[in-house]
Design a protein around this motif. Structure first.
Motif, short mmCIF file in Angstrom:
data_model
loop_
_atom_site.label_atom_id
_atom_site.label_comp_id
_atom_site.label_asym_id
_atom_site.label_seq_id
_atom_site.Cartn_x
_atom_site.Cartn_y
_atom_site.Cartn_z
N ASP A 1 31.65 17.93 -50.80
CA ASP A 1 33.01 18.06 -51.45
C ASP A 1 33.43 18.90 -52.11
N SER B 1 37.25 15.89 -49.20
CA SER B 1 35.99 15.06 -49.01
C SER B 1 36.34 14.70 -47.22
N ILE C 1 32.21 10.82 -55.22
CA ILE C 1 31.85 12.26 -54.71
C ILE C 1 30.67 12.34 -53.76
#
Length: 630
Positions: free
Chosen positions: A379, A361, A375
């Motif tokens: 990512d 990330s 998320i």
């Protein structure tokens, strides 16, 4: 210098707020756009106080704007092309041509991504080619890091070949029509686009390889690449363990323990069916993902014994069987149901029977407490799943699987239909049918040829007609139309268009234009043009390219008028600069797509993109001066 009014100051404040929200991502980008739209209307004549001069009708005008509808239609048409497998077929031919020679691999990557992006929205082009290029790199013993960033950059070059190459061009055409009465034709700037494509490609082929790092090892071993060896272990279930008799799905509560059961080995056999419903027995060997503290608590609580032989490579987690679970990277695009959620709050594991071993990330590799992390778009998840689960992920537009499926589900029989439809969409909008008719009348004396002028249609009309044709010919199913649209892009356009109108109506564009025009006292007109190109490129690096066009075009037109330059040349400079988001991974969605699979760091984009940005600023400005003048 125009007077600075209260209205203009309020709009400047809203613009600043927009920039902050875009950069910090406190809200999703589409939600930010809607918030700005609502704020403009609340502070408009139909709201609490008239400070923005944006009425309710103007506030929602972005939804009915021709640019918004055209972008929506082009996204659907691009999806139709991608579902036929045409781009993937071109990618395979590219791989066959490239072989193991890195220069040929790079040439093939640029040679496919660039031209194709001129006619298909470049975002799906990169999404389609990420797995193709990744497989090509590993097969040719090349680090994917050497090819994936050039893939993204080449798609940006290609997007400037035609009006429909990117949503930015379509939006800029609409703004140009409103400000100057001069919308872009289909091939208005193709000559300059070709120059930029060739110049940028030469940079990537010559300078790029020396600046691009090898972040991802040539060997395709995800365990070592993500450095998760210390998080993998094997334990034996003792007869008195409370896990005996429980299913794998309920054996470890994720709320209590940050751990996953990846595999079950029983009597030397590795179980390959979905593990969720498998009942654990005494003597089973469980392969786990867990950090050391969690492992210690599990061993103590559940009467487990360490085997001393934890898996250390991807091969140990990928059994020989064709149906065994395998490791694969999955990129999260905009619009994915996972974006903005955590693994714990989503149904990802249950829906796809897949384990997430780690994820990247924004350049950070996350290996523990993943269930709690939100998320984000771009990512990259390292997952372990059965082949059928991976195929379902590949068929789902919520994910970009960085590996081509062995048996892809393409509608290759529909390729002729899709190509014919796209040719029709471009042809009816681009060909000067009226001039063709007049020429035929002059040559043949048949007056009926003047009727050909009726075939000249706006791109909005031809694109929507193409959508209907895609469904009628079976290239797309009716239910797939809605999945094909990137709704966050549509809401973004709808939200920022009224912001641009507010900047014009309150005099904010006049004030900014006058400030920039003041540089004309020390710089020639070409210097001011170059300043606008650089400024737009920098803004695009931190906010959406569409937002930068909406904000910068009114200012550029005003500045050009004040220094006596051709406003259209300034419009072109801003439009091209808005598609050169080379400096950061967040300014352009294609950069996010390659961020994780390429293993890049934030600084890699600056190292490769900054010289490219400066180089193309000179090439583009010089091309505008030569082709259109000042």
């Amino acid at each position: 210098m125009p007077a600075v009014t209260t209205d203009a100051l309020v709009v400047f404040g809203i613009v600043l707020l927009t920039l902050v929200l875009f950069v910090t991502e406190l809200l999703p980008i589409d939600v930010t756009a809607i918030f700005i739209m609502v704020l403009l209307m609340i502070l408009g004549p139909d709201g609490v106080v008239n400070l923005t001069r944006i009425s309710t009708a103007e506030g929602i005008s972005g939804f009915s704007n021709p640019a918004t509808i055209t972008v929506l239609a082009m996204l659907i048409l691009s999806s139709g092309i991608s579902r036929t497998g045409l781009v993937q077929i071109l990618g395979r031919k590219m791989a066959a041509f490239a072989g193991e020679d890195r220069n040929r691999q790079l040439l093939a990557t640029i040679g496919v991504a660039g031209p194709v992006s001129g006619f298909i929205n470049n975002t799906p082009v990169v999404a389609i080619l990420v797995p193709v290029i990744t497989d090509l790199a590993h097969a040719g013993k090349t680090s994917p890091s050497k090819l994936l960033l050039p893939l993204s950059y080449a798609s940006m070059f290609g997007g400037m070949l035609t009006l429909i190459g990117t949503s930015t061009n379509i939006l800029a055409s609409d703004v140009s029509a409103r400000l100057l009465g001069h919308p872009f034709s289909m091939f208005e700037f193709t000559s300059l686009g070709v120059i930029v494509l060739v110049a940028g490609s030469l940079y990537l082929m010559t300078v790029g390889p020396y600046l691009l790092p090898e972040r991802v090892p040539v060997e395709d071993d995800y365990v070592q690449e993500y450095a998760i060896e210390e998080y993998l272990t094997e334990v034996v279930v003792e007869p008195d363990s409370p896990l005996v008799g429980r299913t794998v799905g309920t054996a470890i509560t994720h709320v209590d323990f940050d751990a996953d059961i990846l595999q079950v080995v029983r009597d030397g056999d590795e179980f390959i069916e979905p593990l969720g419903q498998l009942t654990i027995r005494a003597g089973d060997v469980l392969r786990l993902r867990a950090d050391r503290d969690t492992l210690g608590r599990l061993v103590e609580r559940d009467t487990l014994t360490l085997t001393g032989h934890p898996p250390q490579t991807g091969e140990e987690l990928e059994p020989e069987s064709e149906t065994a679970q395998t490791l694969v990277e999955v990129v999260i695009p905009r619009g994915s149901f996972l974006a903005g959620k955590s693994l714990a709050s989503s149904t990802f594991r249950q829906r796809y029977d897949a384990n997430v071993l780690a994820f990247r990330s924004r350049g950070e590799t996350v290996r523990d407490h993943m269930d709690r992390r939100r998320i984000r778009v771009g990512d990259t998840l390292l997952i372990q799943a059965a082949p059928d689960s991976i195929d379902r992920l590949a068929d789902n537009e919520d994910f970009i699987v960085a590996h081509e499926p062995d048996e892809p589900h393409y509608r290759t029989e529909k390729i002729p239909h899709a190509v014919a439809i796209m040719l029709g969409v471009v042809g009816f909008a681009a060909v000067p049918w009226a001039s063709v008719g007049e020429a035929l009348v002059a040559a043949t004396g048949v007056g009926a040829f003047t009727a050909l002028g009726a075939l000249s249609l706006p791109i909005l009309v031809t694109a929507l007609a193409g959508v209907v044709a895609m469904v009628a010919t079976g290239v797309l199913a009716p239910t797939e139309l809605y999945d094909a649209v990137e709704w966050d892009v549509i809401f973004l356009l709808a939200g920022v268009i009224p912001l641009g109108i507010a900047l014009e109506q309150t005099g904010g564009a006049d004030i900014l234009g006058a400030l920039v025009a003041a540089t004309g006292t020390v710089l020639p007109a070409v210097g001011v043009l170059w300043v606008f190109y650089l400024a737009t490129g920098l803004i695009t690096g931190v906010i959406s390219n569409n937002a930068s066009v909406v904000l910068m075009l009114p200012v550029a037109v005003e500045a050009a008028g004040r220094i006596g330059a051709d406003p259209f040349s300034f419009v072109l400079a801003v439009t091209f600069a808005a598609s050169t988001a080379f400096l950061t991974p967040v300014g352009y969605q294609t950069n996010l797509f390659v961020y994780g699979p390429g293993g890049y760091k934030f600084t890699d984009y600056i190292r490769v993109g900054a010289p490219l940005q400066l180089f193309l600023s000179v090439v583009t400005v010089a091309g505008i001066v030569v082709l259109w003048g000042l």
